[in-house]
Design a protein around this motif. Sequence first.
Motif, PDB file in Angstrom:
ATOM      1  N   LYS A  12       0.818  -1.343   0.061  1.00 54.13           N
ATOM      2  CA  LYS A  12      -0.148  -0.105   0.111  1.00 54.13           C
ATOM      3  C   LYS A  12       0.914   1.309   0.159  1.00 54.13           C
ATOM      4  CE  LYS A  12      -3.787   2.348   2.479  1.00 54.13           C
ATOM      5  NZ  LYS A  12      -4.706   2.120   3.482  1.00 54.13           N
ATOM      6  N   ALA A  13       1.802   1.230   0.824  1.00 49.69           N
ATOM      7  CA  ALA A  13       2.620   2.450   0.801  1.00 49.69           C
ATOM      8  C   ALA A  13       3.749   2.557  -0.480  1.00 49.69           C
ATOM      9  CB  ALA A  13       3.883   2.187   2.121  1.00 49.69           C
ATOM     10  N   ARG A  14       4.075   1.513  -0.969  1.00 51.45           N
ATOM     11  CA  ARG A  14       4.795   1.606  -2.373  1.00 51.45           C
ATOM     12  C   ARG A  14       3.736   2.292  -3.506  1.00 51.45           C
ATOM     13  NH1 ARG A  14       6.037  -3.723  -1.364  1.00 51.45           N
ATOM     14  NH2 ARG A  14       5.219  -4.230  -3.481  1.00 51.45           N
ATOM     15  N   ILE A  15       2.532   1.780  -3.475  1.00 51.48           N
ATOM     16  CA  ILE A  15       1.481   2.246  -4.365  1.00 51.48           C
ATOM     17  C   ILE A  15       1.412   3.799  -4.290  1.00 51.48           C
ATOM     18  CG2 ILE A  15      -1.011   2.205  -5.059  1.00 51.48           C
ATOM     19  CD1 ILE A  15      -0.704  -0.791  -4.459  1.00 51.48           C
ATOM     20  N   LEU A  16       1.169   4.087  -3.010  1.00 48.89           N
ATOM     21  CA  LEU A  16       0.831   5.502  -2.765  1.00 48.89           C
ATOM     22  C   LEU A  16       2.091   6.527  -3.133  1.00 48.89           C
ATOM     23  CD1 LEU A  16      -0.684   5.685   0.697  1.00 48.89           C
ATOM     24  CD2 LEU A  16      -1.652   6.605  -1.109  1.00 48.89           C
ATOM     25  N   ALA A  17       3.257   5.957  -2.691  1.00 49.15           N
ATOM     26  CA  ALA A  17       4.663   6.741  -3.429  1.00 49.15           C
ATOM     27  C   ALA A  17       4.754   6.724  -4.777  1.00 49.15           C
ATOM     28  CB  ALA A  17       5.826   5.971  -2.458  1.00 49.15           C
ATOM     29  N   SER A  20       1.762   9.102  -6.227  1.00 45.91           N
ATOM     30  CA  SER A  20       2.336  10.315  -6.051  1.00 45.91           C
ATOM     31  C   SER A  20       3.183  11.005  -7.164  1.00 45.91           C
ATOM     32  CB  SER A  20       2.947  10.611  -4.736  1.00 45.91           C
ATOM     33  OG  SER A  20       3.190  11.940  -4.435  1.00 45.91           O
ATOM     34  N   ASP A  21       4.393  10.032  -7.325  1.00 49.33           N
ATOM     35  CA  ASP A  21       5.170  10.532  -8.679  1.00 49.33           C
ATOM     36  C   ASP A  21       4.534  10.582  -9.780  1.00 49.33           C
ATOM     37  OD1 ASP A  21       7.240  10.612  -6.879  1.00 49.33           O
ATOM     38  OD2 ASP A  21       7.964   8.683  -7.039  1.00 49.33           O
ATOM     39  N   VAL A  22       3.708   9.349 -10.204  1.00 47.18           N
ATOM     40  CA  VAL A  22       3.179   9.609 -11.618  1.00 47.18           C
ATOM     41  C   VAL A  22       2.081  10.680 -11.865  1.00 47.18           C
ATOM     42  CG1 VAL A  22       1.649   8.146 -13.150  1.00 47.18           C
ATOM     43  CG2 VAL A  22       3.496   6.854 -11.733  1.00 47.18           C
ATOM     44  N   PHE A  23       1.034  10.817 -10.504  1.00 45.14           N
ATOM     45  CA  PHE A  23       0.267  11.728 -10.804  1.00 45.14           C
ATOM     46  C   PHE A  23       0.861  13.281 -10.920  1.00 45.14           C
ATOM     47  CE2 PHE A  23      -2.976   8.771  -8.375  1.00 45.14           C
ATOM     48  CZ  PHE A  23      -3.609   8.722  -9.600  1.00 45.14           C
ATOM     49  N   THR A  24       2.075  13.343 -10.148  1.00 42.82           N
ATOM     50  CA  THR A  24       2.805  14.760 -10.055  1.00 42.82           C
ATOM     51  C   THR A  24       3.168  14.939 -11.640  1.00 42.82           C
ATOM     52  OG1 THR A  24       3.542  14.558  -7.950  1.00 42.82           O
ATOM     53  CG2 THR A  24       4.737  15.974  -9.473  1.00 42.82           C
ATOM     54  N   SER A  38       3.546  -0.557 -12.183  1.00 42.62           N
ATOM     55  CA  SER A  38       4.822  -0.668 -12.530  1.00 42.62           C
ATOM     56  C   SER A  38       5.989  -0.165 -11.705  1.00 42.62           C
ATOM     57  CB  SER A  38       4.896  -0.340 -14.208  1.00 42.62           C
ATOM     58  OG  SER A  38       6.278  -0.636 -14.611  1.00 42.62           O
ATOM     59  N   ARG A  39       5.704   1.004 -11.468  1.00 38.45           N
ATOM     60  CA  ARG A  39       6.563   1.912 -10.543  1.00 38.45           C
ATOM     61  C   ARG A  39       6.780   1.461  -9.146  1.00 38.45           C
ATOM     62  NH1 ARG A  39       7.969   8.253 -10.989  1.00 38.45           N
ATOM     63  NH2 ARG A  39       7.622   7.410 -13.031  1.00 38.45           N
ATOM     64  N   ALA A  40       5.536   0.747  -8.686  1.00 40.27           N
ATOM     65  CA  ALA A  40       5.295   0.232  -7.340  1.00 40.27           C
ATOM     66  C   ALA A  40       6.001  -1.178  -7.178  1.00 40.27           C
ATOM     67  CB  ALA A  40       3.970   0.588  -6.652  1.00 40.27           C
ATOM     68  N   LYS A  54      -8.922   4.210  -9.393  1.00 40.68           N
ATOM     69  CA  LYS A  54      -7.701   5.245  -9.800  1.00 40.68           C
ATOM     70  C   LYS A  54      -8.283   6.523  -8.937  1.00 40.68           C
ATOM     71  CE  LYS A  54      -6.843   7.754 -13.658  1.00 40.68           C
ATOM     72  NZ  LYS A  54      -6.377   8.194 -14.751  1.00 40.68           N
ATOM     73  N   ARG A  55      -9.556   6.819  -8.998  1.00 38.52           N
ATOM     74  CA  ARG A  55     -10.092   8.250  -8.557  1.00 38.52           C
ATOM     75  C   ARG A  55      -9.828   8.243  -7.031  1.00 38.52           C
ATOM     76  NH1 ARG A  55     -13.208  12.095 -10.749  1.00 38.52           N
ATOM     77  NH2 ARG A  55     -13.481  10.665 -12.614  1.00 38.52           N
ATOM     78  N   SER A  56     -10.070   7.049  -6.379  1.00 42.27           N
ATOM     79  CA  SER A  56      -9.896   7.036  -4.967  1.00 42.27           C
ATOM     80  C   SER A  56      -8.355   6.966  -4.478  1.00 42.27           C
ATOM     81  CB  SER A  56     -10.583   5.821  -4.181  1.00 42.27           C
ATOM     82  OG  SER A  56     -11.962   5.740  -4.618  1.00 42.27           O
ATOM     83  N   LEU A  57      -7.609   6.499  -5.311  1.00 42.17           N
ATOM     84  CA  LEU A  57      -6.175   6.545  -5.175  1.00 42.17           C
ATOM     85  C   LEU A  57      -5.660   7.961  -5.232  1.00 42.17           C
ATOM     86  CD1 LEU A  57      -3.329   5.205  -4.698  1.00 42.17           C
ATOM     87  CD2 LEU A  57      -3.322   4.665  -6.937  1.00 42.17           C
ATOM     88  N   TYR A  58      -6.177   8.739  -6.355  1.00 44.68           N
ATOM     89  CA  TYR A  58      -5.692  10.072  -6.498  1.00 44.68           C
ATOM     90  C   TYR A  58      -6.130  10.857  -5.409  1.00 44.68           C
ATOM     91  CZ  TYR A  58      -5.860  14.616  -9.019  1.00 44.68           C
ATOM     92  OH  TYR A  58      -5.261  15.802  -9.467  1.00 44.68           O
ATOM     93  N   THR A  59      -7.327  10.743  -4.821  1.00 44.06           N
ATOM     94  CA  THR A  59      -7.678  11.402  -3.765  1.00 44.06           C
ATOM     95  C   THR A  59      -6.886  11.215  -2.536  1.00 44.06           C
ATOM     96  OG1 THR A  59     -10.280  11.426  -4.376  1.00 44.06           O
ATOM     97  CG2 THR A  59      -9.946  11.721  -2.122  1.00 44.06           C
TER      98      THR A  59
END
Length: 218
Positions: A12-17, A20-24, A38-40, A54-59
């Motif tokens: 979960k932490a890796r996905i969030l990190a 954050s990079d991909v959305f940025t 792929s990044r996580a 994806k929408r909830s992850l973005y939030t």
Amino acid sequence: MGQVLETDGGTKARILAAASDVFTQKGFRKATIRDICSRAGANPAAVNYHFGDKRSLYTQVLRGWIENLNRSHPYRTPEVELQPAEARLRFFINAMLRRIFCGALEDREMWIRRTRIVLMELAEPSSGATLRVEQWCEEERYFRAVVAELLGDAPERVVHFTADSIVGQCIQYFLGIAHIPEEVVALAEEDNLAQLADHIIAFSLGGIRAIKELNQCR
């Protein structure tokens, strides 16, 4: 599989990190779950399990950005609450500016991209995060109470006008990041930021005194 995902806090932490990079880099619409996973180093099923879509992850990512700023630069502390209203105003303005400029010197490009994402989200929410409602209404109420104390016996509308005028002096630099970052980034240097804060504080206190006098004459 469900049990593995449930106990894998690291995933979960890796996905969030990674998100954050991909959305940025790409923004909400262009980012894909495939890019993020792929990044996580994670299975797409993990995104569905931990975040839903994806929408909830973005939030969650947006909330994480703002919560990190809140922790790093709180607008109030127990110690500051014991201080006079003028000291609380000074602390609030400094916190606002430091949130705006936080990260500018460490990673300028990321700072600009994230600022633009937040500005777009405020103008046209795509995540359902309702950032202003969830994150800022409490701060607005707090700051207006500080301004009301400094103004004394002033109508509520005057308090709102005054508080918004003060905050607007800070927000213009936030808006400037999206349009003239080269000019704004120089202000992130500590000496320049301190000078900017002192200027806004002095201008605001002078304005409050003028508004008090105006109300007393009516």
